[in-house]
Enzyme design. Structure first.
Site, PDB file in Angstrom:
ATOM      1  N   GLY A   1       0.775  -1.504   0.411  1.00 59.47           N
ATOM      2  CA  GLY A   1      -0.035  -0.010   0.043  1.00 59.47           C
ATOM      3  C   GLY A   1       0.965   1.228   0.353  1.00 59.47           C
ATOM      4  O   GLY A   1       2.402   1.634   0.461  1.00 59.47           O
TER       5      GLY A   1
ATOM      6  N   LYS B   1       3.348  -0.225   8.684  1.00 61.06           N
ATOM      7  CA  LYS B   1       3.453   1.287   7.964  1.00 61.06           C
ATOM      8  C   LYS B   1       4.179   1.897   8.580  1.00 61.06           C
ATOM      9  O   LYS B   1       4.364   2.291   9.308  1.00 61.06           O
ATOM     10  CB  LYS B   1       1.688   1.796   8.522  1.00 61.06           C
TER      11      LYS B   1
ATOM     12  N   ASP C   1     -12.440   9.152   8.071  1.00 57.46           N
ATOM     13  CA  ASP C   1     -12.309   8.170   6.846  1.00 57.46           C
ATOM     14  C   ASP C   1     -12.883   6.776   6.691  1.00 57.46           C
ATOM     15  O   ASP C   1     -12.003   6.092   6.233  1.00 57.46           O
ATOM     16  CB  ASP C   1     -10.934   8.211   6.675  1.00 57.46           C
TER      17      ASP C   1
ATOM     18  N   SER D   1       3.345   7.782   2.755  1.00 61.18           N
ATOM     19  CA  SER D   1       3.496   6.303   4.179  1.00 61.18           C
ATOM     20  C   SER D   1       3.352   5.359   3.033  1.00 61.18           C
ATOM     21  O   SER D   1       2.933   5.468   1.440  1.00 61.18           O
ATOM     22  CB  SER D   1       2.562   6.470   5.273  1.00 61.18           C
TER      23      SER D   1
ATOM     24  N   GLY E   1       0.540   5.345   0.313  1.00 58.70           N
ATOM     25  CA  GLY E   1      -0.295   6.994   0.776  1.00 58.70           C
ATOM     26  C   GLY E   1       0.238   7.878   0.593  1.00 58.70           C
ATOM     27  O   GLY E   1       2.101   7.777  -0.356  1.00 58.70           O
TER      28      GLY E   1
ATOM     29  N   VAL F   1       3.139   0.884   2.756  1.00 53.63           N
ATOM     30  CA  VAL F   1       2.761  -0.011   4.114  1.00 53.63           C
ATOM     31  C   VAL F   1       3.208  -1.226   3.247  1.00 53.63           C
ATOM     32  O   VAL F   1       3.466  -1.735   2.020  1.00 53.63           O
ATOM     33  CB  VAL F   1       1.140  -0.474   3.836  1.00 53.63           C
TER      34      VAL F   1
END
Length: 292
Positions: free
Chosen positions: A29, A49, A145, A34, A31, A36
């Site tokens: 993942g 993370k 969120d 960040s 962002g 993951v």
């Protein structure tokens, strides 16, 4: 290998939360600030993370501290992803949060695979999400969120065994109810009061659950437009369109449940604990919406 962030939160943070000996694996993942990755320790799989606080805006360290604090407050709930370890390398500008790993992917991926969720499965999932959110709200925490991408499936074999994740935007109040006026969250799941840049509270999470439920039952968003101003207009007017080919999957009680959560006036939405008592969640399917 320090533990500075934790010392800001609590002086007696358990020693076993200080990570060491983790082997980082593949990226799963990404962002804005960040990534993951999968990681292992003693042959057990976790999700790590990795937050680059040097890249972030002013106040990102405070947000990370808030995320850790929220995880600690919610640690006992089985439907919330658990924080296992924390490690900060402040000289490198990096903070690592090690969390339990859910092997089934996220709810968004599962909906795409299935096209939509049958009514019975959707009810179970939504009940689990509401139960987790009810617990959050009892701790004066709002997620801010909630969306299918932040709801994880524990394994591939079960479509309803879920856990709520990603508390990077969560807000906790230590005195009274949490309130905010920050426009945060994911566009398609924003409540009207967030769109209008008004002060808001925990009710925004209930709106998001209503949208998630709609997506599960229909495989489509209740409010969609490629242009943000037009999307916001649809949200403010609660202009919902149920796709004609799959109206048969949306029973009356399910629609009533979703509409009760997607009330444009925040004070008209039920609290999570009251939403859990809705007839649809108890298994009363009633009759299907007419396709005429």
């Amino acid at each position: 290998m320090g533990n500075k962030l934790l010392s800001y939160l609590t002086p007696d943070f358990p020693e076993e939360y200080t990570p060491s000996g983790y082997e980082e694996g593949e990226l799963i993942g990404k962002g804005r600030y960040s990534v993951v990755k999968v990681c292992w320790k003693n042959d057990k799989k976790y999700a790590m993370k990795i937050i680059n606080v040097d890249m972030g805006r002013s106040g990102l360290i405070d947000r990370v501290k808030e995320e850790i604090s929220v995880h600690l407050a919610l640690a006992e709930h089985q439907r919330i992803v658990k924080l296992m370890d924390v490690h900060d390398s402040m000289m490198l500008g990096v903070v690592r949060l090690v969390m339990e790993y859910c092997d089934g992917g996220d709810l968004f991926e599962r909906i795409r695979e299935k096209t939509y969720y049958p009514d019975a499965e959707a009810r179970v999932c939504v009940r689990h999400v509401l139960d987790a959110v009810d617990f959050m709200h009892s701790k004066a925490i709002m997620h801010r969120d909630l969306k299918p991408e932040n709801i994880l499936l524990v394994d591939r074999s079960n479509c309803t065994n879920i856990k709520v994740s990603d508390f990077g935007l969560a807000k906790q109040s230590r005195k009274g109810e949490p309130r905010s006026a920050s426009v945060v969250g994911s566009y398609f799941y924003l409540a009207p009061e967030v769109v209008k840049k008004q002060e808001y509270g925990k009710e925004v999470d209930l709106w998001s659950i209503g949208v998630i439920c709609f997506v599960m039952l229909t495989g489509s968003l209740p409010f969609y437009h490629p242009e943000l101003p037009e999307l916001y207009k649809l949200i403010l007017e609660r202009d919902i369109n149920v796709p004609e080919p799959i109206k048969h999957n949306v029973v009356d009680n399910a629609m009533d449940f979703m509409l009760s959560l997607m009330q444009t006036c925040a004070s008209d939405r039920p609290k999570a604990e009251h939403a859990l008592s809705h007839p649809w969640l108890s298994g009363d399917s009633s009759v299907c919406l007419s396709t005429a």
